[in-house]
Design a protein around this motif. Structure first.
Motif, PDB file in Angstrom:
ATOM      1  N   ASN A  30       0.876  -1.096  -0.006  1.00  0.00           N
ATOM      2  CA  ASN A  30      -0.140   0.137   0.170  1.00  0.00           C
ATOM      3  C   ASN A  30       0.818   1.317  -0.036  1.00  0.00           C
ATOM      4  N   ILE A  31       1.978   1.219   0.881  1.00  0.00           N
ATOM      5  CA  ILE A  31       2.899   2.339   0.840  1.00  0.00           C
ATOM      6  C   ILE A  31       3.434   2.850  -0.401  1.00  0.00           C
ATOM      7  N   LEU A  32       4.114   1.615  -1.037  1.00  0.00           N
ATOM      8  CA  LEU A  32       4.937   1.652  -1.927  1.00  0.00           C
ATOM      9  C   LEU A  32       3.876   1.979  -3.407  1.00  0.00           C
ATOM     10  N   VAL A  33       2.904   1.301  -3.571  1.00  0.00           N
ATOM     11  CA  VAL A  33       2.044   1.412  -4.872  1.00  0.00           C
ATOM     12  C   VAL A  33       1.438   3.127  -4.789  1.00  0.00           C
ATOM     13  N   GLY A  34       1.121   3.357  -3.537  1.00  0.00           N
ATOM     14  CA  GLY A  34       0.464   4.785  -3.411  1.00  0.00           C
ATOM     15  C   GLY A  34       1.587   5.715  -3.739  1.00  0.00           C
ATOM     16  N   SER A  35       2.957   5.601  -3.602  1.00  0.00           N
ATOM     17  CA  SER A  35       3.742   6.575  -4.076  1.00  0.00           C
ATOM     18  C   SER A  35       4.287   6.294  -5.569  1.00  0.00           C
ATOM     19  N   GLY A  36       3.673   5.482  -6.226  1.00  0.00           N
ATOM     20  CA  GLY A  36       4.235   5.340  -7.641  1.00  0.00           C
ATOM     21  C   GLY A  36       5.191   4.025  -7.967  1.00  0.00           C
ATOM     22  N   TYR A  37       5.414   3.440  -7.029  1.00  0.00           N
ATOM     23  CA  TYR A  37       5.947   2.175  -7.170  1.00  0.00           C
ATOM     24  C   TYR A  37       5.327   0.994  -7.933  1.00  0.00           C
ATOM     25  N   GLU A  38       5.923   0.171  -8.471  1.00  0.00           N
ATOM     26  CA  GLU A  38       5.327  -1.095  -8.870  1.00  0.00           C
ATOM     27  C   GLU A  38       5.749  -2.480  -8.265  1.00  0.00           C
ATOM     28  N   VAL A  39       4.833  -2.970  -7.504  1.00  0.00           N
ATOM     29  CA  VAL A  39       5.263  -4.286  -6.733  1.00  0.00           C
ATOM     30  C   VAL A  39       5.158  -5.341  -7.559  1.00  0.00           C
ATOM     31  N   VAL A  40       6.263  -5.944  -8.174  1.00  0.00           N
ATOM     32  CA  VAL A  40       6.191  -6.914  -9.447  1.00  0.00           C
ATOM     33  C   VAL A  40       6.160  -8.237  -8.753  1.00  0.00           C
ATOM     34  N   GLY A  41       6.534  -8.631  -7.386  1.00  0.00           N
ATOM     35  CA  GLY A  41       6.557  -9.894  -6.804  1.00  0.00           C
ATOM     36  C   GLY A  41       6.285  -9.932  -5.334  1.00  0.00           C
ATOM     37  N   GLU A  42       6.009 -10.992  -4.814  1.00  0.00           N
ATOM     38  CA  GLU A  42       5.954 -10.928  -3.485  1.00  0.00           C
ATOM     39  C   GLU A  42       6.288 -12.717  -3.091  1.00  0.00           C
ATOM     40  N   ALA A  43       7.180 -12.806  -2.069  1.00  0.00           N
ATOM     41  CA  ALA A  43       7.673 -13.980  -1.566  1.00  0.00           C
ATOM     42  C   ALA A  43       7.435 -14.182  -0.110  1.00  0.00           C
ATOM     43  N   GLU A  44       7.105 -15.462   0.343  1.00  0.00           N
ATOM     44  CA  GLU A  44       6.847 -15.516   1.960  1.00  0.00           C
ATOM     45  C   GLU A  44       8.243 -16.325   2.476  1.00  0.00           C
ATOM     46  N   ASN A  45       9.224 -16.729   1.736  1.00  0.00           N
ATOM     47  CA  ASN A  45      10.612 -17.085   2.513  1.00  0.00           C
ATOM     48  C   ASN A  45      11.536 -16.762   1.680  1.00  0.00           C
ATOM     49  N   GLY A  46      13.042 -17.016   2.170  1.00  0.00           N
ATOM     50  CA  GLY A  46      14.029 -16.481   1.273  1.00  0.00           C
ATOM     51  C   GLY A  46      14.336 -17.296   0.161  1.00  0.00           C
ATOM     52  N   ALA A  47      13.836 -18.499   0.210  1.00  0.00           N
ATOM     53  CA  ALA A  47      14.389 -19.451  -1.041  1.00  0.00           C
ATOM     54  C   ALA A  47      13.280 -19.142  -2.178  1.00  0.00           C
TER      55      ALA A  47
END
Lengths: 120, 212
Positions: free
Chosen positions: A20-37
């Protein structure tokens, strides 16, 4: 073109807050991961401009994931984001290749300042 | 270890209380940032309790609670547990994720994640205070959430702690938001032998006289 950010945190709640913070400031969230691997695998295909990385995660923690990503791209930009702000952890993360360290919980302005600085 | 309250002198307990105060202050700041509201706190209680006294301390074996638990690694291996009163969970979820219909016994995936993250961040706040005073490296692991009666929650958590000391360190604080209280009870359940190590490091770091 919007700069591409990948979010790595085992808490979907925290990924939602950051998104929410990033998209609201014009960044694009291209991916999400729930662990390091998963983060390392996704990094290879998504090639984000910045990774926001939690430390305490199941399977592979954030600091190990930073080391793996730096092997893939030594100029990768990674921002650590953890509730554990002890100095030794910060130093370890920076030594592994992270650009900066934000302690949770965070103010949106602090996140955006750190993102801007890391992408600098 | 028949009487856990005898483990520390009154002076040492006072010093431990100061750690609790700083930890609770850190936790109140963290909570305030998470819920986006001003959060004050009242007096912090610090106790050393026998394990079998925890459920009573929380209001009885049958009292429903939500507990976030996580392993703590490093120089004081233990399990950290943070309890929230169950009736405050819907309101916390409302503040954290903007949903007003969360049932504490059947939280949505996002609701569970928010409560776990709250527990994890508050634990980080308490552990940072311990690190600052006692200089013990303490890093917590991945959090879990159990919603059940107090004794059932403890049974679930204790089964993972095979070798443990029979006492817990407790820091209890009332967080006040808009004159409404949210009691947060933070417990450290040390692995066998850890507690004595903690008290030695604590006594050394605080420059206190050792135990008789």
């Amino acid at each position: 073109m919007a700069q591409k950010v990948m979010l790595v945190d085992d808490a979907s709640f925290m990924r939602m807050m950051l998104k929410n913070i990033l998209v609201g400031s014009g960044y694009e969230v291209v991916g999400e991961a729930e662990n390091g691997a998963k983060a390392v695998e996704q990094y290879k295909s998504l090639k984000p401009d910045l990774v926001m990385m939690d430390i305490i995660m199941p399977e592979m923690g954030g600091i190990d994931a930073v080391r793996e990503i730096m092997k893939v791209n030594p100029s990768a930009k990674i921002l650590m984001c953890s509730s554990m702000g002890q100095q030794s952890l910060v130093v370890e993360a920076i030594q592994a290749g992270a650009k900066d360290f934000i302690v949770k919980p965070f103010q949106p302005s602090n996140v955006l300042d750190a993102v801007k600085k890391a992408l600098g | 270890m028949s009487d856990p309250t005898k483990l520390l002198t009154e002076f040492q307990l006072d010093a431990l209380k100061e750690i609790g105060n700083v930890g609770s202050g850190n936790a109140a700041t963290a909570l305030s940032q998470m819920v986006g509201k001003r959060v004050d706190m009242s007096v912090t209680k610090v106790l050393v309790l026998p394990i079998d006294g925890i459920a009573g301390f929380l209001g009885g074996n049958d009292r429903n609670v939500a507990a976030v638990h996580m392993p703590v690694y490093g120089e004081l291996p233990c399990t950290a547990l943070i309890f929230f009163p169950l009736d405050r969970i819907p309101e916390l979820c409302s503040m954290l994720i903007g949903r007003n219909d969360e049932d504490p016994f059947a939280l949505s995936e996002l609701g569970r994640s928010a409560v776990k993250e709250l527990g994890s961040i508050l634990t980080g706040a308490y552990l940072s205070a311990l690190f600052r005073f006692v200089h013990l490296q303490l890093i917590h692991g991945v959090p879990g959430l159990v919603v059940d009666m107090a004794q059932a929650v403890l049974d679930t958590v204790l089964v993972e702690l095979e070798q443990r000391d029979e006492v817990a360190i407790v820091i209890e604080t009332e967080f006040l938001e808009n004159d409404r209280a949210l009691t947060g009870s933070f417990f450290l359940l040390p692995e066998a032998g850890s507690l004595q190590k903690f008290f030695s490091a604590f006594t050394r770091a605080m420059g206190l006289p050792g135990n008789a």
